[in-house]
Design a protein around this motif. Structure first.
Motif: not given
Length: 219
Positions: A155, A157, A177, A188, A190, A192, A196-197, A200
């Motif tokens: 993942l 960001f 997180s 952030q 997710f 996991w 999926t995010h 934010v």
């Protein structure tokens, strides 16, 4: 107070249970820790991060490459290494240790999920970056194999922080997180397993977040 009968009967009387509770409270107030495991002499010069969950202790170190090590390429002179020890109960299993293929700067583990999360910086910044990468690996492989339950093994960001501020990782079942405290904090979140995010959040007006518990209903 009813003590019960048959299969529902309790071995201790009400008074014995009260005394047990009083003893437990007294021990917590006085706090006299006892030695469970002795790791011996530990070189802390290269320590980077650690985590301890459900009796599993993991250390992340940044150590110089062995000059005799094969297949060492590039200008990097440091490698990340995991040291894993089961300290639960009377376990006397030897320490497991091994190098990682990414230069992780922080870790978090969830032994019940056979999950270790590795946080690493972008070593080759892109025009849209820099980014931070979150690697989802299995704990049993010493962080070398992607977790089979993760739809995306990596993942990422945007890293908008200046310098190298600390990050805090938190795993709550299928929620991960990544929190940056101090100054203009960020969060952030997710899912996991699906990658999926979910959240934010930037410029958080808080300095420390000890625990993040999130309930998300996915369609």
């Amino acid at each position: 107070m009813v003590e019960g009968s048959g299969a529902l009967s309790l071995r201790e009387t009400s008074e014995q249970r009260k005394q047990l509770l009083r003893d437990t409270v007294a021990k917590r107030r006085t706090f006299h820790p006892t030695l469970v495991h002795d790791f011996g002499a530990v070189d802390t010069r290269y320590d980077k991060a650690f985590d301890l969950v459900d009796g599993i202790y993991v250390r992340l170190t940044h150590e110089p490459f062995d000059v005799a090590a094969p297949n060492v390429q590039g200008a990097a002179h440091t490698q990340a290494r995991l040291i894993i020890k089961d300290i639960s109960g009377d376990c006397r299993q030897p320490v497991n240790a091994g190098p990682l293929d990414v230069l992780a700067t922080d870790i978090a583990i969830a032994p019940s999920l056979d999950l270790i999360v590795l946080l690493a910086s972008d070593l080759e910044p892109s025009p849209d970056g820099p980014f931070l990468f979150v690697y989802l690996r299995t704990l049993s492989s010493l962080g070398r194999r992607a977790h089979p339950d993760a739809a995306k093994s990596v993942l990422m960001f945007l890293n908008d922080a200046e310098g190298s501020p600390p990050f805090h990782l938190s795993i709550e079942e299928d929620i991960l997180s990544v929190y940056r405290p101090y100054d203009a904090g960020s969060l952030q979140i997710f899912h996991w397993t699906s990658g999926t995010h979910l959240v934010v959040s930037l410029d958080l007006a808080c300095f420390y977040l000890p625990l993040i518990s999130v309930c998300v209903e996915l369609e």
